[in-house]
Write a protein that holds these residues in place. Structure first.
Motif, mmCIF file in Angstrom:
data_model
loop_
_atom_site.group_PDB
_atom_site.id
_atom_site.type_symbol
_atom_site.label_atom_id
_atom_site.label_comp_id
_atom_site.label_asym_id
_atom_site.label_seq_id
_atom_site.Cartn_x
_atom_site.Cartn_y
_atom_site.Cartn_z
ATOM 1 N N ALA A 13 0.815 -1.208 0.000
ATOM 2 C CA ALA A 13 0.000 0.000 0.000
ATOM 3 C C ALA A 13 0.850 1.259 0.000
ATOM 4 C CB ALA A 13 -0.936 0.001 1.209
ATOM 5 N N VAL A 14 2.047 1.184 0.543
ATOM 6 C CA VAL A 14 2.900 2.372 0.621
ATOM 7 C C VAL A 14 3.290 2.845 -0.782
ATOM 8 C CG1 VAL A 14 5.107 3.265 1.444
ATOM 9 C CG2 VAL A 14 3.761 1.723 2.885
ATOM 10 N N LEU A 15 3.753 1.927 -1.618
ATOM 11 C CA LEU A 15 4.182 2.308 -2.964
ATOM 12 C C LEU A 15 3.003 2.640 -3.867
ATOM 13 C CD1 LEU A 15 7.033 -0.290 -3.571
ATOM 14 C CD2 LEU A 15 7.221 2.076 -2.802
ATOM 15 N N SER A 16 1.887 1.918 -3.687
ATOM 16 C CA SER A 16 0.712 2.193 -4.516
ATOM 17 C C SER A 16 0.127 3.556 -4.231
ATOM 18 C CB SER A 16 -0.339 1.109 -4.292
ATOM 19 O OG SER A 16 0.165 -0.158 -4.679
ATOM 20 N N ALA A 41 -1.251 2.422 -11.616
ATOM 21 C CA ALA A 41 0.016 1.901 -11.111
ATOM 22 C C ALA A 41 0.109 0.413 -11.427
ATOM 23 C CB ALA A 41 0.140 2.158 -9.616
ATOM 24 N N GLU A 42 1.307 -0.037 -11.742
ATOM 25 C CA GLU A 42 1.545 -1.434 -12.063
ATOM 26 C C GLU A 42 2.659 -1.976 -11.178
ATOM 27 O OE1 GLU A 42 2.456 -1.729 -16.144
ATOM 28 O OE2 GLU A 42 0.513 -0.988 -16.842
ATOM 29 N N VAL A 43 2.481 -3.199 -10.667
ATOM 30 C CA VAL A 43 3.476 -3.844 -9.825
ATOM 31 C C VAL A 43 4.527 -4.474 -10.719
ATOM 32 C CG1 VAL A 43 3.870 -5.621 -8.090
ATOM 33 C CG2 VAL A 43 1.768 -4.260 -8.026
ATOM 34 N N GLU A 44 5.775 -4.062 -10.569
ATOM 35 C CA GLU A 44 6.874 -4.596 -11.361
ATOM 36 C C GLU A 44 7.599 -5.733 -10.647
ATOM 37 O OE1 GLU A 44 7.255 -3.655 -14.352
ATOM 38 O OE2 GLU A 44 6.205 -1.733 -14.449
ATOM 39 N N GLU A 46 8.736 -7.223 -6.275
ATOM 40 C CA GLU A 46 8.613 -7.038 -4.830
ATOM 41 C C GLU A 46 9.131 -5.659 -4.447
ATOM 42 O OE1 GLU A 46 9.904 -9.214 -0.636
ATOM 43 O OE2 GLU A 46 10.643 -9.955 -2.555
ATOM 44 N N ARG A 47 8.262 -4.858 -3.796
ATOM 45 C CA ARG A 47 8.551 -3.482 -3.415
ATOM 46 C C ARG A 47 9.031 -2.657 -4.611
ATOM 47 N NH1 ARG A 47 10.761 -6.581 0.529
ATOM 48 N NH2 ARG A 47 12.886 -6.261 -0.284
ATOM 49 N N LEU A 48 8.319 -2.830 -5.752
ATOM 50 C CA LEU A 48 8.655 -2.103 -6.981
ATOM 51 C C LEU A 48 7.367 -1.835 -7.752
ATOM 52 C CD1 LEU A 48 11.342 -1.127 -8.270
ATOM 53 C CD2 LEU A 48 11.190 -3.109 -9.775
ATOM 54 N N VAL A 49 6.960 -0.564 -7.816
ATOM 55 C CA VAL A 49 5.707 -0.168 -8.453
ATOM 56 C C VAL A 49 5.981 0.973 -9.431
ATOM 57 C CG1 VAL A 49 3.385 0.782 -8.079
ATOM 58 C CG2 VAL A 49 4.328 -0.887 -6.469
ATOM 59 N N THR A 50 5.324 0.933 -10.585
ATOM 60 C CA THR A 50 5.468 1.981 -11.601
ATOM 61 C C THR A 50 4.160 2.731 -11.743
ATOM 62 O OG1 THR A 50 7.140 0.754 -12.848
ATOM 63 C CG2 THR A 50 5.955 2.470 -14.033
ATOM 64 N N HIS A 51 4.211 4.032 -11.586
ATOM 65 C CA HIS A 51 3.049 4.904 -11.768
ATOM 66 C C HIS A 51 3.117 5.525 -13.161
ATOM 67 C CE1 HIS A 51 1.571 4.954 -7.557
ATOM 68 N NE2 HIS A 51 2.861 4.694 -7.268
ATOM 69 N N ARG A 52 1.976 5.601 -13.829
ATOM 70 C CA ARG A 52 1.905 6.153 -15.175
ATOM 71 C C ARG A 52 1.068 7.419 -15.176
ATOM 72 N NH1 ARG A 52 -0.890 3.632 -18.527
ATOM 73 N NH2 ARG A 52 -1.998 2.243 -17.089
ATOM 74 N N PHE A 53 1.523 8.439 -15.917
ATOM 75 C CA PHE A 53 0.839 9.718 -16.032
ATOM 76 C C PHE A 53 0.724 10.088 -17.509
ATOM 77 C CE2 PHE A 53 3.082 9.620 -12.015
ATOM 78 C CZ PHE A 53 2.124 10.050 -11.103
ATOM 79 N N ALA A 54 -0.370 10.733 -17.843
ATOM 80 C CA ALA A 54 -0.574 11.159 -19.224
ATOM 81 C C ALA A 54 0.432 12.235 -19.602
ATOM 82 C CB ALA A 54 -2.001 11.679 -19.416
ATOM 83 N N CYS A 55 0.855 12.227 -20.843
ATOM 84 C CA CYS A 55 1.775 13.247 -21.353
ATOM 85 C C CYS A 55 0.969 14.265 -22.152
ATOM 86 C CB CYS A 55 2.843 12.598 -22.236
ATOM 87 S SG CYS A 55 4.003 13.778 -22.968
ATOM 88 N N LEU A 56 1.080 15.525 -21.773
ATOM 89 C CA LEU A 56 0.321 16.592 -22.421
ATOM 90 C C LEU A 56 1.102 17.298 -23.514
ATOM 91 C CD1 LEU A 56 -1.335 18.165 -19.233
ATOM 92 C CD2 LEU A 56 -2.164 16.320 -20.707
ATOM 93 N N ASP A 57 2.285 16.821 -23.807
ATOM 94 C CA ASP A 57 3.098 17.422 -24.860
ATOM 95 C C ASP A 57 2.510 17.022 -26.220
ATOM 96 O OD1 ASP A 57 5.050 18.331 -26.613
ATOM 97 O OD2 ASP A 57 6.679 17.887 -25.208
ATOM 98 N N LYS A 58 2.174 18.000 -27.058
ATOM 99 C CA LYS A 58 1.566 17.719 -28.355
ATOM 100 C C LYS A 58 2.514 16.973 -29.295
ATOM 101 C CE LYS A 58 -1.567 21.686 -28.225
ATOM 102 N NZ LYS A 58 -2.003 22.935 -28.906
ATOM 103 N N ALA A 59 3.794 17.086 -29.040
ATOM 104 C CA ALA A 59 4.753 16.386 -29.877
ATOM 105 C C ALA A 59 4.850 14.906 -29.535
ATOM 106 C CB ALA A 59 6.133 17.030 -29.749
ATOM 107 N N TYR A 60 4.252 14.481 -28.431
ATOM 108 C CA TYR A 60 4.322 13.092 -27.980
ATOM 109 C C TYR A 60 2.915 12.545 -27.742
ATOM 110 C CZ TYR A 60 9.345 13.643 -27.456
ATOM 111 O OH TYR A 60 10.675 13.845 -27.703
ATOM 112 N N THR A 61 2.102 12.601 -28.772
ATOM 113 C CA THR A 61 0.738 12.094 -28.675
ATOM 114 C C THR A 61 0.753 10.582 -28.452
ATOM 115 O OG1 THR A 61 -0.017 13.819 -30.196
ATOM 116 C CG2 THR A 61 -1.471 11.921 -29.869
ATOM 117 N N GLY A 62 -0.002 10.131 -27.426
ATOM 118 C CA GLY A 62 -0.077 8.712 -27.135
ATOM 119 C C GLY A 62 1.017 8.206 -26.216
ATOM 120 N N TRP A 63 1.925 9.088 -25.782
ATOM 121 C CA TRP A 63 2.983 8.691 -24.866
ATOM 122 C C TRP A 63 2.525 8.901 -23.416
ATOM 123 C CZ3 TRP A 63 8.500 7.940 -26.249
ATOM 124 C CH2 TRP A 63 8.674 7.795 -27.632
ATOM 125 N N HIS A 64 3.275 8.388 -22.462
ATOM 126 C CA HIS A 64 2.957 8.574 -21.043
ATOM 127 C C HIS A 64 4.243 8.581 -20.231
ATOM 128 C CE1 HIS A 64 3.123 4.148 -21.445
ATOM 129 N NE2 HIS A 64 3.652 4.194 -20.220
#
Length: 278
Positions: A13-16, A41-44, A46-64
């Motif tokens: 819960a701490v990393l999430s 968030a995705e669990v990679e 043990e004690r390793l979690v990756t958070h994903r955020f949307a990218c608002l840069d118009k040059a990188y459409t579909g990236w995160h």
């Protein structure tokens, strides 16, 4: 990862709950205002979690933005491992990088340009290499390879290079599928201006030696053709023009100048008769 490890990582819960820490790390890397909503968030591991955020840069459409966080065993402090920009399923990507040697096309080499050949180029082989048996169909190529030994050419055409050339020449403008070949009266195999190539290639190709042919000086397949074939029928001889035939039956010929008649001629009697009536 074992089932126990996965269950233990999922229940971290701490990393999430460290979305704010991950966002701050992404904002340090990205330009101001280019980090969007939290996508999950995705669990990679043990004690390793990756958070994903949307990218608002118009040059990188579909990236995160992907920020991976971790913590030490039994620790509550969250540590950022990395923050990177990754493409999504609908991301706009650049084309795969291709080495310059593979990007070149026939005709790109200009005056003064140099095109080095790799030492392991499979189109070439050592000049002393024999590539078949004496009774093989490629025996001509084998004899050429042996003959080159010590004559200044370290490498000669390999079977791979020969096959590449055959495919390229046969499917090109001097092959049987060219429009000029389809409209030709006959094939190059019966043309007296074709000089056969040497080695095994002579079975399929020759060089055109007709100055009036669009293929002059080029390799042509024997089933190619053009309108300058040596056996094209000779043009017919010009028709002899006869003088015009005058039809004197439907009209009389009248002399424009006086005509001298001999005494007693038919014409003189006719004139006297005409005078008597007048």
């Amino acid at each position: 990862m074992t089932t126990t490890t996965a269950r233990r990582a999922t229940s971290d819960a701490v990393l999430s709950a460290a979305a704010d820490v991950a966002r701050a790390a992404a904002e340090e890397v990205a330009a101001p205002g280019r980090v969007g909503d939290h996508l999950g968030a995705e669990v990679e591991g043990e004690r390793l979690v990756t958070h994903r955020f949307a990218c608002l840069d118009k040059a990188y459409t579909g990236w995160h933005w992907a920020v991976t966080v971790t913590r030490v065993p039994r620790g509550k402090a969250v540590t950022v491992c990395e923050a990177v920009l990754l493409p999504g399923a609908d991301a706009l990507l650049a084309k795969d990088w291709v080495p310059w040697s593979e990007r070149l096309a026939p005709g790109d080499l200009g005056v003064g340009d140099l095109l080095p050949t790799a030492a392991d180029d499979d189109r070439l082989e050592p000049g002393y290499t024999a590539t078949g048996e004496a009774d093989d169909l490629d025996s001509d190529a084998d004899r050429v390879a042996v003959w080159e030994l010590g004559l200044g050419r370290a490498r000669v055409l390999s079977p791979v290079g020969r096959d590449d050339a055959v495919d390229r020449w046969y499917s090109g403008d001097n092959g049987p599928a060219a429009p000029i070949a389809e409209a030709a009266p006959a094939h190059c195999s019966t043309c007296g201006f074709v000089v056969p190539l040497g080695g095994s290639l002579r079975r399929i190709f020759g060089v055109c030696a007709n100055a009036f042919s669009p293929s002059d000086g080029r390799v042509v397949s024997y089933d190619h053709g053009c309108g300058a074939h040596s056996e094209v029928a000779v043009l017919p001889a010009p028709v002899e023009v006869t003088p015009p035939l005058v039809d004197e039956v439907s009209y009389d010929v009248i002399a424009l100048h006086p005509v001298a008649h001999t005494p007693g001629s038919v014409d003189e009697a006719a004139e006297a008769e005409d005078l008597g009536h007048s």
